[in-house]
Scaffold this motif. Structure first.
Motif, PDB file in Angstrom:
ATOM      1  N   MET A   1      20.185 -85.642  56.398  1.00 58.50           N
ATOM      2  CA  MET A   1      21.103 -84.602  56.804  1.00 58.50           C
ATOM      3  C   MET A   1      20.345 -83.533  57.603  1.00 58.50           C
ATOM      4  SD  MET A   1      23.554 -82.494  54.303  1.00 58.50           S
ATOM      5  CE  MET A   1      24.354 -81.025  54.793  1.00 58.50           C
ATOM      6  N   GLU A   2      20.897 -83.170  58.712  1.00 62.45           N
ATOM      7  CA  GLU A   2      20.267 -82.205  59.590  1.00 62.45           C
ATOM      8  C   GLU A   2      20.377 -80.793  59.012  1.00 62.45           C
ATOM      9  OE1 GLU A   2      21.298 -80.370  63.892  1.00 62.45           O
ATOM     10  OE2 GLU A   2      21.501 -82.541  63.663  1.00 62.45           O
ATOM     11  N   TYR A   3      19.317 -80.036  59.155  1.00 61.81           N
ATOM     12  CA  TYR A   3      19.290 -78.651  58.687  1.00 61.81           C
ATOM     13  C   TYR A   3      20.067 -77.807  59.693  1.00 61.81           C
ATOM     14  CZ  TYR A   3      17.241 -74.655  56.263  1.00 61.81           C
ATOM     15  OH  TYR A   3      17.051 -73.520  55.520  1.00 61.81           O
ATOM     16  N   GLN A   4      21.191 -77.291  59.287  1.00 60.47           N
ATOM     17  CA  GLN A   4      22.090 -76.577  60.187  1.00 60.47           C
ATOM     18  C   GLN A   4      21.590 -75.171  60.515  1.00 60.47           C
ATOM     19  OE1 GLN A   4      24.902 -77.842  61.567  1.00 60.47           O
ATOM     20  NE2 GLN A   4      24.452 -79.796  60.607  1.00 60.47           N
ATOM     21  N   ARG A   5      21.929 -74.722  61.696  1.00 60.34           N
ATOM     22  CA  ARG A   5      21.578 -73.364  62.106  1.00 60.34           C
ATOM     23  C   ARG A   5      22.237 -72.339  61.179  1.00 60.34           C
ATOM     24  NH1 ARG A   5      22.761 -70.402  67.843  1.00 60.34           N
ATOM     25  NH2 ARG A   5      21.284 -68.704  67.512  1.00 60.34           N
ATOM     26  N   SER A   6      23.452 -72.624  60.734  1.00 58.39           N
ATOM     27  CA  SER A   6      24.148 -71.698  59.842  1.00 58.39           C
ATOM     28  C   SER A   6      23.398 -71.557  58.511  1.00 58.39           C
ATOM     29  CB  SER A   6      25.591 -72.156  59.597  1.00 58.39           C
ATOM     30  OG  SER A   6      25.622 -73.436  59.005  1.00 58.39           O
ATOM     31  N   GLU A   7      22.773 -72.626  58.045  1.00 59.22           N
ATOM     32  CA  GLU A   7      22.001 -72.563  56.802  1.00 59.22           C
ATOM     33  C   GLU A   7      20.742 -71.718  56.984  1.00 59.22           C
ATOM     34  OE1 GLU A   7      21.338 -76.642  55.852  1.00 59.22           O
ATOM     35  OE2 GLU A   7      23.428 -76.981  55.305  1.00 59.22           O
ATOM     36  N   ARG A   8      20.094 -71.866  58.125  1.00 57.66           N
ATOM     37  CA  ARG A   8      18.906 -71.059  58.409  1.00 57.66           C
ATOM     38  C   ARG A   8      19.271 -69.583  58.513  1.00 57.66           C
ATOM     39  NH1 ARG A   8      17.988 -75.025  62.465  1.00 57.66           N
ATOM     40  NH2 ARG A   8      18.290 -73.427  64.048  1.00 57.66           N
ATOM     41  N   LEU A   9      20.387 -69.303  59.172  1.00 57.92           N
ATOM     42  CA  LEU A   9      20.827 -67.921  59.300  1.00 57.92           C
ATOM     43  C   LEU A   9      21.215 -67.352  57.929  1.00 57.92           C
ATOM     44  CD1 LEU A   9      21.478 -65.464  61.004  1.00 57.92           C
ATOM     45  CD2 LEU A   9      23.745 -66.442  61.430  1.00 57.92           C
ATOM     46  N   ALA A  10      21.823 -68.161  57.079  1.00 64.66           N
ATOM     47  CA  ALA A  10      22.193 -67.703  55.737  1.00 64.66           C
ATOM     48  C   ALA A  10      20.958 -67.289  54.953  1.00 64.66           C
ATOM     49  CB  ALA A  10      22.962 -68.796  54.993  1.00 64.66           C
ATOM     50  N   GLU A  11      19.916 -68.094  55.025  1.00 64.50           N
ATOM     51  CA  GLU A  11      18.666 -67.756  54.330  1.00 64.50           C
ATOM     52  C   GLU A  11      18.042 -66.479  54.892  1.00 64.50           C
ATOM     53  OE1 GLU A  11      15.954 -71.042  54.360  1.00 64.50           O
ATOM     54  OE2 GLU A  11      17.377 -72.362  53.346  1.00 64.50           O
ATOM     55  N   ARG A  45      29.958 -66.635  62.901  1.00 68.39           N
ATOM     56  CA  ARG A  45      30.721 -65.392  63.038  1.00 68.39           C
ATOM     57  C   ARG A  45      30.988 -64.698  61.701  1.00 68.39           C
ATOM     58  NH1 ARG A  45      32.852 -63.817  68.221  1.00 68.39           N
ATOM     59  NH2 ARG A  45      32.164 -65.451  69.619  1.00 68.39           N
ATOM     60  N   HIS A  46      30.981 -65.448  60.593  1.00 70.58           N
ATOM     61  CA  HIS A  46      31.324 -64.893  59.281  1.00 70.58           C
ATOM     62  C   HIS A  46      30.274 -65.296  58.254  1.00 70.58           C
ATOM     63  CE1 HIS A  46      35.262 -63.883  60.852  1.00 70.58           C
ATOM     64  NE2 HIS A  46      35.292 -65.093  61.377  1.00 70.58           N
ATOM     65  N   ALA A  47      29.912 -64.336  57.417  1.00 66.75           N
ATOM     66  CA  ALA A  47      28.931 -64.609  56.363  1.00 66.75           C
ATOM     67  C   ALA A  47      29.484 -64.115  55.030  1.00 66.75           C
ATOM     68  CB  ALA A  47      27.615 -63.913  56.665  1.00 66.75           C
ATOM     69  N   ARG A  48      29.409 -64.965  54.036  1.00 67.40           N
ATOM     70  CA  ARG A  48      29.752 -64.572  52.666  1.00 67.40           C
ATOM     71  C   ARG A  48      28.441 -64.389  51.915  1.00 67.40           C
ATOM     72  NH1 ARG A  48      34.827 -68.378  50.898  1.00 67.40           N
ATOM     73  NH2 ARG A  48      36.311 -67.329  52.252  1.00 67.40           N
ATOM     74  N   ILE A  49      28.262 -63.197  51.380  1.00 70.18           N
ATOM     75  CA  ILE A  49      27.051 -62.870  50.634  1.00 70.18           C
ATOM     76  C   ILE A  49      27.450 -62.706  49.175  1.00 70.18           C
ATOM     77  CG2 ILE A  49      25.093 -61.308  50.420  1.00 70.18           C
ATOM     78  CD1 ILE A  49      25.282 -62.706  53.182  1.00 70.18           C
TER      79      ILE A  49
END
Length: 113
Positions: A1-11, A45-49
């Motif tokens: 599974m490819e490491y998504q840009r959204s996952e990197r940004l979440a971290e 565009r949206h982040a849930r923290i």
């Protein structure tokens, strides 16, 4: 599974926001808060923290109100640190995982003795 840009940004968001909470924000309502996770939409565009209260004590609603009131300031600081076209809209959500674990632990203790 490819490491998504959204996952990197979440971290990265989790790391930067945690640091901001620890060092820069002086709102007493936010004091006992720890960030437990982040999810960013695929379009960035949206982040849930997700957050929890340290030790499970404190006023959840007051902490949420403090976090919401500081969201604009946090986004402005993130805009200076991140090299993104858009800084994600931030939504804080109380993480009930630890509360559920405590409740289940208490139920298991009751059934044992």
């Amino acid at each position: 599974m490819e490491y998504q840009r959204s996952e990197r940004l979440a971290e990265l968001l989790l790391e930067l926001l945690s640091e901001m909470l620890r060092r820069e924000l002086g709102d007493p309502r936010i004091g006992p808060v720890t960030l437990t996770g982040a999810k960013v939409s695929k379009d960035l565009r949206h982040a849930r923290i997700y957050f929890n209260l340290l030790g499970g004590t404190g006023d959840r609603q007051a902490a949420l109100a403090g976090l919401r009131s500081a969201t604009g300031l946090m986004r402005a600081k993130l805009a200076k640190q991140l090299k993104l076209k858009f800084v994600p809209a931030i939504e804080f959500i109380y993480d009930e995982t630890q509360d559920e674990a405590r409740r289940i632990d208490e139920l298991l203790r009751r059934t044992k003795g």
